[in-house]
Enzyme design. Structure first.
Site, mmCIF file in Angstrom:
data_model
loop_
_atom_site.group_PDB
_atom_site.id
_atom_site.type_symbol
_atom_site.label_atom_id
_atom_site.label_comp_id
_atom_site.label_asym_id
_atom_site.label_seq_id
_atom_site.Cartn_x
_atom_site.Cartn_y
_atom_site.Cartn_z
ATOM 1 N N ASN A 174 -6.543 2.632 9.385
ATOM 2 C CA ASN A 174 -6.290 2.146 8.027
ATOM 3 C C ASN A 174 -5.866 3.304 7.135
ATOM 4 O O ASN A 174 -5.070 4.143 7.529
ATOM 5 C CB ASN A 174 -7.528 1.417 7.491
ATOM 6 C CG ASN A 174 -7.193 0.487 6.337
ATOM 7 O OD1 ASN A 174 -6.302 -0.355 6.468
ATOM 8 N ND2 ASN A 174 -7.866 0.623 5.212
ATOM 9 N N ARG A 230 -8.831 -0.927 14.098
ATOM 10 C CA ARG A 230 -7.472 -0.492 13.804
ATOM 11 C C ARG A 230 -7.542 0.648 12.796
ATOM 12 O O ARG A 230 -8.516 0.801 12.056
ATOM 13 C CB ARG A 230 -6.618 -1.639 13.243
ATOM 14 C CG ARG A 230 -6.967 -2.091 11.835
ATOM 15 C CD ARG A 230 -5.853 -2.990 11.295
ATOM 16 N NE ARG A 230 -6.151 -3.564 9.994
ATOM 17 C CZ ARG A 230 -5.924 -2.947 8.830
ATOM 18 N NH1 ARG A 230 -5.466 -1.713 8.795
ATOM 19 N NH2 ARG A 230 -6.192 -3.565 7.688
ATOM 20 N N ASP A 290 -9.966 0.427 -3.982
ATOM 21 C CA ASP A 290 -8.924 0.463 -2.960
ATOM 22 C C ASP A 290 -8.284 1.856 -2.994
ATOM 23 O O ASP A 290 -8.981 2.850 -3.063
ATOM 24 C CB ASP A 290 -7.913 -0.665 -3.195
ATOM 25 C CG ASP A 290 -7.207 -1.103 -1.921
ATOM 26 O OD1 ASP A 290 -6.777 -0.231 -1.153
ATOM 27 O OD2 ASP A 290 -7.057 -2.319 -1.698
ATOM 28 N N GLU A 323 0.825 -1.214 0.000
ATOM 29 C CA GLU A 323 0.000 0.000 0.000
ATOM 30 C C GLU A 323 0.858 1.262 0.000
ATOM 31 O O GLU A 323 2.046 1.223 0.298
ATOM 32 C CB GLU A 323 -0.914 0.037 1.241
ATOM 33 C CG GLU A 323 -2.161 -0.842 1.166
ATOM 34 C CD GLU A 323 -3.281 -0.231 0.331
ATOM 35 O OE1 GLU A 323 -3.067 0.852 -0.268
ATOM 36 O OE2 GLU A 323 -4.367 -0.836 0.271
ATOM 37 N N ASN A 365 -10.765 3.587 2.453
ATOM 38 C CA ASN A 365 -9.712 3.602 1.451
ATOM 39 C C ASN A 365 -9.848 4.834 0.558
ATOM 40 O O ASN A 365 -10.835 5.558 0.613
ATOM 41 C CB ASN A 365 -9.757 2.334 0.587
ATOM 42 C CG ASN A 365 -8.775 1.279 1.063
ATOM 43 O OD1 ASN A 365 -7.596 1.569 1.268
ATOM 44 N ND2 ASN A 365 -9.258 0.066 1.262
#
Length: 291
Positions: free
Chosen positions: A102, A100, A198, A16, A148
């Site tokens: 991202n 969490r 994404d 990423e 995202n």
């Protein structure tokens, strides 16, 4: 025909966030599930790996003062790749242990915008945050599954965001002076596309390049949401893109092998690698975190 080359066979489980550093002329990126940041020197081909610790790494940003800020599973950290030191700053969701941090990106005033997600159950428990340069945290909305595609238009008037499982991309009005977003609306509906949205980046012409996880392609969208171009890729899971090089005229693309069967991985030996594409347009400088 777009020239496509796998320049680093890094084998990332979930690669990423390719980011160009104009101070060192290095391309940086990361692996979510094997928490690490990595650098690639296009001039020499040298590839380096820096372990960050933690259970997962959601995103990062280069800092104006040097080093990086990491968005990890358990909070925000200051990180020096050269020395390996990692220091926790704070966690905006200390009371949500299943969540969490991202995907995230800095705006051009140096604030860090990022989303969170439930990392144990795929449900809409995530939140979207603005981390100020003074490390203040403001939540703007919730109900996120997997955040995202955070990126900003060249005129600083629009922010883009995607929720991967929902197959939707949205646009927001963005006030860079006050650091607020409003007027959420659908930018692109990907429910009929082969993949899921994404990571994204915006080029110098204001077009959005979105990578489709499980879609084997990158789609360039015009500012009005219409499809301008589709680039077919040689691997299935395309995760994020970023313009790099001294002229920001090369598109680097991260990929993932997560989710592929053994047969697919055998058929796609470059899955999880870093790719370089010649797409004929230039990108924008990547803002640094000012905190």
């Amino acid at each position: 025909m777009t020239q496509i080359e796998c320049v680093v066979k890094s084998g990332d489980q979930v690669g990423e966030v390719p980011v160009w550093c104009d101070r060192t002329n290095l391309l940086w990126w990361m692996d979510v599930r094997r928490p690490r940041v990595q650098s690639f020197d296009p001039a020499t081909g040298e590839h380096k790996v820096y372990l960050t610790g933690g259970r997962a790494l959601g995103s990062y940003a280069l800092r104006e003062s040097g080093g990086m800020i990491l968005a990890q599973d358990d909070g925000l950290y200051a990180f020096d790749p050269g020395g390996g030191e990692r220091e926790k700053i704070f966690h905006p969701e200390e009371d949500l242990p299943d969540n969490r941090l991202n995907d995230g990106r800095c705006d051009r005033r140096g604030r860090f915008w990022l989303g969170s997600m439930n990392d144990k159950v795929r449900q809409d428990d995530g939140n979207f945050w603005r981390i100020g340069t003074d490390f203040s945290a403001k939540k703007f909305f919730d109900g996120i599954n997997i955040p995202n595609g955070v990126c900003f238009s060249p005129d600083d008037k629009t922010m883009y965001f995607a929720d991967t499982p929902k197959r939707m991309m949205w646009a927001f009005d963005f006030d860079i002076d006050d650091g607020v977003i409003s007027n959420r609306r659908v930018f692109a509906d990907l429910t009929a596309n082969p993949g899921r949205p994404d990571g994204s980046t915006v080029d110098a012409e204001g077009f959005i390049w979105n990578c489709e996880f499980a879609g084997k392609r990158i789609v360039r969208y015009a500012p009005d949401g219409t499809v301008d171009r589709v680039v077919e890729m040689p691997v299935t899971n395309i995760t994020c893109a970023g313009f790099a090089g001294p002229g920001r005229d090369v598109l680097y693309v991260t990929t993932a092998w997560q989710g592929l069967s053994e047969e697919q991985r055998a058929a796609e030996p470059d899955a999880g690698g870093l790719f370089r594409l010649d797409v004929g347009v230039k990108g924008l400088p990547e803002p640094r975190f000012q905190g």
